[in-house]
Design a protein around this motif. Structure first.
Motif, mmCIF file in Angstrom:
data_model
loop_
_atom_site.group_PDB
_atom_site.id
_atom_site.type_symbol
_atom_site.label_atom_id
_atom_site.label_comp_id
_atom_site.label_asym_id
_atom_site.label_seq_id
_atom_site.Cartn_x
_atom_site.Cartn_y
_atom_site.Cartn_z
ATOM 1 N N LEU A 250 4.978 20.037 -2.704
ATOM 2 C CA LEU A 250 5.073 19.067 -1.624
ATOM 3 C C LEU A 250 5.083 17.668 -2.210
ATOM 4 O O LEU A 250 4.317 17.359 -3.123
ATOM 5 C CB LEU A 250 3.911 19.225 -0.646
ATOM 6 C CG LEU A 250 3.856 18.265 0.555
ATOM 7 C CD1 LEU A 250 3.270 18.965 1.782
ATOM 8 C CD2 LEU A 250 3.048 16.996 0.253
ATOM 9 N N ARG A 251 5.965 16.838 -1.669
ATOM 10 C CA ARG A 251 5.994 15.419 -2.013
ATOM 11 C C ARG A 251 5.944 14.612 -0.733
ATOM 12 O O ARG A 251 6.721 14.852 0.186
ATOM 13 C CB ARG A 251 7.254 15.048 -2.788
ATOM 14 C CG ARG A 251 7.333 13.567 -3.173
ATOM 15 C CD ARG A 251 8.675 13.209 -3.782
ATOM 16 N NE ARG A 251 8.710 11.828 -4.241
ATOM 17 C CZ ARG A 251 9.017 10.771 -3.473
ATOM 18 N NH1 ARG A 251 9.313 10.958 -2.193
ATOM 19 N NH2 ARG A 251 9.014 9.553 -3.975
ATOM 20 N N GLY A 252 5.023 13.671 -0.686
ATOM 21 C CA GLY A 252 4.938 12.772 0.453
ATOM 22 C C GLY A 252 4.974 11.333 -0.010
ATOM 23 O O GLY A 252 4.366 10.991 -1.031
ATOM 24 N N GLU A 253 5.710 10.500 0.698
ATOM 25 C CA GLU A 253 5.738 9.068 0.409
ATOM 26 C C GLU A 253 5.353 8.337 1.678
ATOM 27 O O GLU A 253 5.890 8.620 2.757
ATOM 28 C CB GLU A 253 7.120 8.633 -0.070
ATOM 29 C CG GLU A 253 7.170 7.184 -0.535
ATOM 30 C CD GLU A 253 8.456 6.831 -1.270
ATOM 31 O OE1 GLU A 253 8.718 5.625 -1.436
ATOM 32 O OE2 GLU A 253 9.190 7.761 -1.669
ATOM 33 N N PHE A 254 4.409 7.393 1.565
ATOM 34 C CA PHE A 254 3.856 6.798 2.776
ATOM 35 C C PHE A 254 3.226 5.446 2.464
ATOM 36 O O PHE A 254 2.973 5.102 1.306
ATOM 37 C CB PHE A 254 2.798 7.733 3.382
ATOM 38 C CG PHE A 254 1.669 8.070 2.443
ATOM 39 C CD1 PHE A 254 0.476 7.361 2.479
ATOM 40 C CD2 PHE A 254 1.804 9.095 1.512
ATOM 41 C CE1 PHE A 254 -0.555 7.670 1.605
ATOM 42 C CE2 PHE A 254 0.771 9.410 0.638
ATOM 43 C CZ PHE A 254 -0.414 8.692 0.685
ATOM 44 N N VAL A 255 2.976 4.691 3.515
ATOM 45 C CA VAL A 255 2.263 3.420 3.439
ATOM 46 C C VAL A 255 0.947 3.596 4.173
ATOM 47 O O VAL A 255 0.920 4.061 5.319
ATOM 48 C CB VAL A 255 3.084 2.277 4.066
ATOM 49 C CG1 VAL A 255 2.275 0.983 4.073
ATOM 50 C CG2 VAL A 255 4.389 2.080 3.298
ATOM 51 N N ALA A 256 -0.156 3.254 3.505
ATOM 52 C CA ALA A 256 -1.462 3.461 4.130
ATOM 53 C C ALA A 256 -2.471 2.464 3.596
ATOM 54 O O ALA A 256 -2.396 2.041 2.440
ATOM 55 C CB ALA A 256 -1.953 4.892 3.867
ATOM 56 N N GLY B 91 0.798 -1.213 0.000
ATOM 57 C CA GLY B 91 0.000 0.000 0.000
ATOM 58 C C GLY B 91 0.829 1.260 0.000
ATOM 59 O O GLY B 91 0.464 2.257 0.630
ATOM 60 N N ARG B 92 1.961 1.259 -0.693
ATOM 61 C CA ARG B 92 2.837 2.427 -0.737
ATOM 62 C C ARG B 92 2.307 3.427 -1.762
ATOM 63 O O ARG B 92 1.917 3.049 -2.860
ATOM 64 C CB ARG B 92 4.270 2.028 -1.089
ATOM 65 C CG ARG B 92 5.251 3.208 -1.139
ATOM 66 C CD ARG B 92 6.683 2.745 -1.121
ATOM 67 N NE ARG B 92 7.028 2.149 0.164
ATOM 68 C CZ ARG B 92 7.378 2.862 1.241
ATOM 69 N NH1 ARG B 92 7.448 4.185 1.181
ATOM 70 N NH2 ARG B 92 7.676 2.260 2.375
ATOM 71 N N HIS B 93 2.311 4.693 -1.376
ATOM 72 C CA HIS B 93 1.776 5.747 -2.228
ATOM 73 C C HIS B 93 2.739 6.932 -2.264
ATOM 74 O O HIS B 93 3.549 7.121 -1.360
ATOM 75 C CB HIS B 93 0.421 6.234 -1.720
ATOM 76 C CG HIS B 93 -0.646 5.182 -1.726
ATOM 77 N ND1 HIS B 93 -0.733 4.225 -0.744
ATOM 78 C CD2 HIS B 93 -1.664 4.931 -2.604
ATOM 79 C CE1 HIS B 93 -1.767 3.424 -1.001
ATOM 80 N NE2 HIS B 93 -2.337 3.838 -2.118
ATOM 81 N N VAL B 94 2.596 7.733 -3.304
ATOM 82 C CA VAL B 94 3.311 9.004 -3.416
ATOM 83 C C VAL B 94 2.284 10.110 -3.633
ATOM 84 O O VAL B 94 1.444 10.022 -4.536
ATOM 85 C CB VAL B 94 4.339 8.990 -4.568
ATOM 86 C CG1 VAL B 94 4.890 10.396 -4.805
ATOM 87 C CG2 VAL B 94 5.479 8.039 -4.256
ATOM 88 N N LEU B 95 2.339 11.124 -2.799
ATOM 89 C CA LEU B 95 1.484 12.304 -2.904
ATOM 90 C C LEU B 95 2.302 13.455 -3.458
ATOM 91 O O LEU B 95 3.417 13.716 -2.994
ATOM 92 C CB LEU B 95 0.947 12.683 -1.514
ATOM 93 C CG LEU B 95 0.359 14.094 -1.362
ATOM 94 C CD1 LEU B 95 -0.956 14.219 -2.139
ATOM 95 C CD2 LEU B 95 0.160 14.431 0.119
ATOM 96 N N GLU C 106 7.319 10.101 4.680
ATOM 97 C CA GLU C 106 8.346 11.078 4.310
ATOM 98 C C GLU C 106 7.660 12.264 3.640
ATOM 99 O O GLU C 106 6.845 12.089 2.731
ATOM 100 C CB GLU C 106 9.327 10.422 3.336
ATOM 101 C CG GLU C 106 10.330 11.349 2.701
ATOM 102 C CD GLU C 106 11.147 10.632 1.627
ATOM 103 O OE1 GLU C 106 11.103 11.074 0.465
ATOM 104 O OE2 GLU C 106 11.805 9.622 1.945
ATOM 105 N N ILE C 107 7.973 13.468 4.079
ATOM 106 C CA ILE C 107 7.391 14.684 3.495
ATOM 107 C C ILE C 107 8.520 15.639 3.158
ATOM 108 O O ILE C 107 9.402 15.896 3.978
ATOM 109 C CB ILE C 107 6.403 15.368 4.457
ATOM 110 C CG1 ILE C 107 5.224 14.434 4.803
ATOM 111 C CG2 ILE C 107 5.858 16.657 3.835
ATOM 112 C CD1 ILE C 107 4.294 15.017 5.826
ATOM 113 N N GLU C 108 8.492 16.183 1.936
ATOM 114 C CA GLU C 108 9.472 17.169 1.496
ATOM 115 C C GLU C 108 8.745 18.316 0.820
ATOM 116 O O GLU C 108 7.704 18.117 0.182
ATOM 117 C CB GLU C 108 10.458 16.558 0.498
ATOM 118 C CG GLU C 108 11.226 15.357 1.019
ATOM 119 C CD GLU C 108 12.024 14.685 -0.082
ATOM 120 O OE1 GLU C 108 13.170 15.116 -0.323
ATOM 121 O OE2 GLU C 108 11.497 13.746 -0.708
ATOM 122 N N THR C 109 9.290 19.523 0.954
ATOM 123 C CA THR C 109 8.695 20.686 0.301
ATOM 124 C C THR C 109 9.773 21.507 -0.391
ATOM 125 O O THR C 109 10.945 21.459 -0.018
ATOM 126 C CB THR C 109 7.952 21.584 1.315
ATOM 127 O OG1 THR C 109 8.883 22.059 2.292
ATOM 128 C CG2 THR C 109 6.817 20.836 1.992
#
Length: 291
Positions: free
Chosen positions: A56-62, A12-16, A44-47
């Motif tokens: 903004l880039r976010g990488e997460f498991v949800a 369930g890994r995603h990139v926002l 992980e969040i980067e701006t």
């Protein structure tokens, strides 16, 4: 960034990715950090800020519930602030790559090696060439090789075959590995943001197919390569990665410069592929934002 098709992985890994006015960036960060999706050690969040635009880039498991909550919060934030654009991509499937090459094989060989070692960042779905000299090499890697004649009188037919391969193999990214054909503007537009090239010079200095000859004629002492998006303007697409190599007085011919620059070509293209496959590139006018 390359939009990766929905995967079936269990992680369930995603990139926002979000583009918003820079003045709203702090509020945007508070919004995403306040959701269940963007918490935990794997988030992980980067701006970045560029002028009046924030990124903004976010990488997460949800799971599905946390993801739905994040999307609801983003929709509310977007409704309250103008010019906010966001996407969430499922990222637990390796992007599929179609490699295009001609007679020069050093870049193709490098990509095949990285693919075999599992460090390319994506999965090579097939290799297309307007020559057949690399067929055995590609098939030795258990990959599909497709030969398409790229005759001047029938380039439209060749491009239709290329697009058919993109659809058949569910290709996310098309990579020109020293593919020595000029693509039509309509094809570049159709694949915009999904087609990558490596040019054998530090653009914008020397464009076209004889960059090393131009560089030699000007007496340069630094050669390199540029990985860039492909657009209708030849060698004019937004630049992603550049690599430079110093050359000494012994580089007395265009061939010597070309030899010095081959490593730069291979490294620049491989790094650009890695960034795109990881969802670390966000188009922004002629100067992409890279995380």
């Amino acid at each position: 960034m390359v939009a990766i098709r929905e995967g079936r992985g269990v992680s369930g890994r995603h990139v926002l990715t979000v583009v918003a006015p820079s003045a709203t960036l702090a509020g945007l960060v508070r919004t995403v950090v306040g959701t269940d999706a963007l918490v935990g050690p794997e988030a992980e969040i980067e701006t970045q800020v560029r002028g009046s635009s924030g990124f903004l880039r976010g990488e997460f498991v949800a799971g599905s519930e946390a993801l739905a909550a994040l999307e609801r919060d983003l929709a509310v934030f977007s409704a309250a602030h103008r010019a906010v654009r966001w996407t969430v991509h499922r990222h637990d499937r390796r992007p599929r790559i179609l490699v295009l090459c001609s007679q020069q094989g050093h870049v193709l060989t490098h990509l095949l090696s990285r693919h075999e070692d599992g460090v390319l960042g994506g999965e090579i779905a097939a290799v297309l060439s307007n020559h057949d000299r690399h067929a055995a090499k590609v098939r030795a890697h258990a990959l599909k090789f497709v030969h398409i004649g790229w005759w001047a009188q029938d380039k439209q037919a060749a491009e239709r075959e290329l697009l058919a391969l993109v659809r058949e193999y569910q290709v996310d990214l098309v990579v020109l590995a020293r593919f020595m054909q000029v693509l039509s503007g309509s094809l570049c537009d159709e694949l915009a943001g999904r087609i990558l090239n490596v040019h054998h010079s530090l653009l914008p200095a020397f464009v076209g197919g004889r960059a090393y000859h131009q560089a030699h004629d000007r007496g340069v002492r630094l050669v390199g390569a540029t990985a860039h998006f492909v657009t209708a303007g030849v060698d004019e697409g937004p630049i992603l990665v550049q690599k430079a190599v110093p050359v000494g007085p012994g580089a007395s011919s265009p061939g010597a410069l070309a030899e010095a620059g081959r490593d730069a070509e291979m490294l620049a293209l491989a790094e650009a592929i890695r960034l795109l496959c990881a969802g670390r590139v966000m188009p922004h006018r002629d100067h992409p934002v890279i995380f």
